[in-house]
Scaffold this motif. Sequence first.
Motif, PDB file in Angstrom:
ATOM      1  N   GLY A 146      71.389   9.679  65.179  1.00 48.82           N
ATOM      2  CA  GLY A 146      70.041   9.401  64.497  1.00 48.82           C
ATOM      3  C   GLY A 146      69.497   9.005  63.429  1.00 48.82           C
ATOM      4  N   HIS A 147      68.911   9.415  62.402  1.00 45.56           N
ATOM      5  CA  HIS A 147      68.375   8.144  61.337  1.00 45.56           C
ATOM      6  C   HIS A 147      70.287   7.544  60.558  1.00 45.56           C
ATOM      7  N   ARG A 148      71.010   8.301  60.372  1.00 43.93           N
ATOM      8  CA  ARG A 148      72.000   7.793  59.866  1.00 43.93           C
ATOM      9  C   ARG A 148      72.517   6.205  60.136  1.00 43.93           C
ATOM     10  N   ILE A 149      72.424   6.173  61.091  1.00 44.55           N
ATOM     11  CA  ILE A 149      71.997   4.053  61.198  1.00 44.55           C
ATOM     12  C   ILE A 149      71.080   3.490  60.643  1.00 44.55           C
ATOM     13  N   GLN A 150      71.037   3.078  59.772  1.00 42.96           N
ATOM     14  CA  GLN A 150      70.154   2.109  59.159  1.00 42.96           C
ATOM     15  C   GLN A 150      70.269   0.984  59.643  1.00 42.96           C
ATOM     16  N   LEU A 151      69.590  -0.163  60.439  1.00 39.54           N
ATOM     17  CA  LEU A 151      69.297  -1.593  61.273  1.00 39.54           C
ATOM     18  C   LEU A 151      69.202  -2.482  60.487  1.00 39.54           C
ATOM     19  N   PRO A 152      69.244  -3.712  59.962  1.00 42.32           N
ATOM     20  CA  PRO A 152      68.724  -4.302  58.769  1.00 42.32           C
ATOM     21  C   PRO A 152      67.581  -4.911  59.412  1.00 42.32           C
ATOM     22  N   GLN A 153      66.254  -4.907  58.330  1.00 42.33           N
ATOM     23  CA  GLN A 153      65.205  -5.288  58.822  1.00 42.33           C
ATOM     24  C   GLN A 153      64.789  -6.642  59.997  1.00 42.33           C
ATOM     25  N   ARG A 154      65.589  -7.296  59.265  1.00 35.11           N
ATOM     26  CA  ARG A 154      65.703  -8.398  60.124  1.00 35.11           C
ATOM     27  C   ARG A 154      66.304  -8.960  61.562  1.00 35.11           C
ATOM     28  N   VAL A 155      66.847  -7.424  61.652  1.00 35.39           N
ATOM     29  CA  VAL A 155      67.370  -6.854  63.206  1.00 35.39           C
ATOM     30  C   VAL A 155      66.484  -6.120  64.015  1.00 35.39           C
ATOM     31  N   GLN A 156      65.925  -5.434  62.845  1.00 36.56           N
ATOM     32  CA  GLN A 156      64.375  -4.430  62.974  1.00 36.56           C
ATOM     33  C   GLN A 156      63.463  -5.689  64.176  1.00 36.56           C
ATOM     34  N   GLU A 157      62.494  -6.699  63.040  1.00 36.67           N
ATOM     35  CA  GLU A 157      62.212  -7.466  63.729  1.00 36.67           C
ATOM     36  C   GLU A 157      62.592  -8.286  64.729  1.00 36.67           C
ATOM     37  N   ALA A 158      63.893  -8.831  65.003  1.00 37.33           N
ATOM     38  CA  ALA A 158      64.222  -9.591  65.992  1.00 37.33           C
ATOM     39  C   ALA A 158      63.748  -8.470  67.492  1.00 37.33           C
ATOM     40  N   LEU A 159      64.481  -7.256  67.129  1.00 30.09           N
ATOM     41  CA  LEU A 159      64.138  -6.530  68.649  1.00 30.09           C
ATOM     42  C   LEU A 159      63.150  -6.393  69.620  1.00 30.09           C
ATOM     43  N   ARG A 160      61.513  -6.823  68.690  1.00 32.84           N
ATOM     44  CA  ARG A 160      59.876  -6.617  68.510  1.00 32.84           C
ATOM     45  C   ARG A 160      60.207  -6.970  70.061  1.00 32.84           C
ATOM     46  N   TYR A 161      60.699  -7.728  70.248  1.00 31.06           N
ATOM     47  CA  TYR A 161      60.595  -9.375  70.904  1.00 31.06           C
ATOM     48  C   TYR A 161      61.549  -9.041  72.183  1.00 31.06           C
ATOM     49  N   ALA A 162      62.418  -8.382  72.147  1.00 34.74           N
ATOM     50  CA  ALA A 162      63.474  -7.712  73.413  1.00 34.74           C
ATOM     51  C   ALA A 162      62.898  -6.987  74.718  1.00 34.74           C
ATOM     52  N   PRO A 163      61.623  -6.749  74.642  1.00 39.08           N
ATOM     53  CA  PRO A 163      61.508  -6.678  75.854  1.00 39.08           C
ATOM     54  C   PRO A 163      60.565  -7.625  76.539  1.00 39.08           C
ATOM     55  N   ALA A 164      60.017  -8.441  76.178  1.00 38.79           N
ATOM     56  CA  ALA A 164      58.763  -9.610  76.470  1.00 38.79           C
ATOM     57  C   ALA A 164      60.555 -10.532  76.690  1.00 38.79           C
ATOM     58  N   CYS A 165      61.056 -10.481  76.147  1.00 35.62           N
ATOM     59  CA  CYS A 165      62.503 -11.383  76.793  1.00 35.62           C
ATOM     60  C   CYS A 165      62.693 -10.759  77.942  1.00 35.62           C
ATOM     61  N   ALA A 166      63.625  -9.577  77.906  1.00 31.55           N
ATOM     62  CA  ALA A 166      63.759  -9.117  79.325  1.00 31.55           C
ATOM     63  C   ALA A 166      63.118  -8.989  80.278  1.00 31.55           C
ATOM     64  N   LEU A 167      62.036  -9.531  80.144  1.00 31.81           N
ATOM     65  CA  LEU A 167      60.775  -9.189  81.258  1.00 31.81           C
ATOM     66  C   LEU A 167      60.642 -10.546  81.592  1.00 31.81           C
ATOM     67  N   ALA A 168      60.641 -11.426  81.196  1.00 32.95           N
ATOM     68  CA  ALA A 168      60.329 -13.196  81.187  1.00 32.95           C
ATOM     69  C   ALA A 168      61.818 -13.033  81.991  1.00 32.95           C
TER      70      ALA A 168
END
Length: 110
Positions: free
Chosen positions: A28-50
Amino acid sequence: MTDLEIWIVIAALWLATFIARSGFWLAGHRIQLPQRVQEALRYAPACALAAIIVPDFLTYPTGADQWDFSWHNPKLLAGIAATVFFQWRKNMLHTIMFGMVVFTGLRLMS
C-alpha cells in the motif's frame, strides 16, 4: 523429473510471480519511493517497449545473430515509415494501421 517435482516447481513459480506482482499493492502507501526513483520509473515503459521492438526491427528473418540495416529489411522500413507518420499525425491507432500496411506492402513486393 517426477510429477511431484514438477508440481513443486509450478507452485514455487506461482508464488514468486504472485509476490513480485503484488508486492507494492500489498504494501500500500507504507512504501514511499524517493522522488528520483519515481521520475526514473516514468521512462520504464518506453525503455521496455524499445527493448522488445528494436531487436525485432533489426534482425534477419532467418534468426541469424546479425543486424540488418539494409534497405531490403521490410520491418525496419515500415518502422521508420510509421515513426514519421506518427510525428505527422500524432494518432497511435492510425500509426499502427499505417505501419502494418507499409510492412505488408513491402513484404509482398520483395
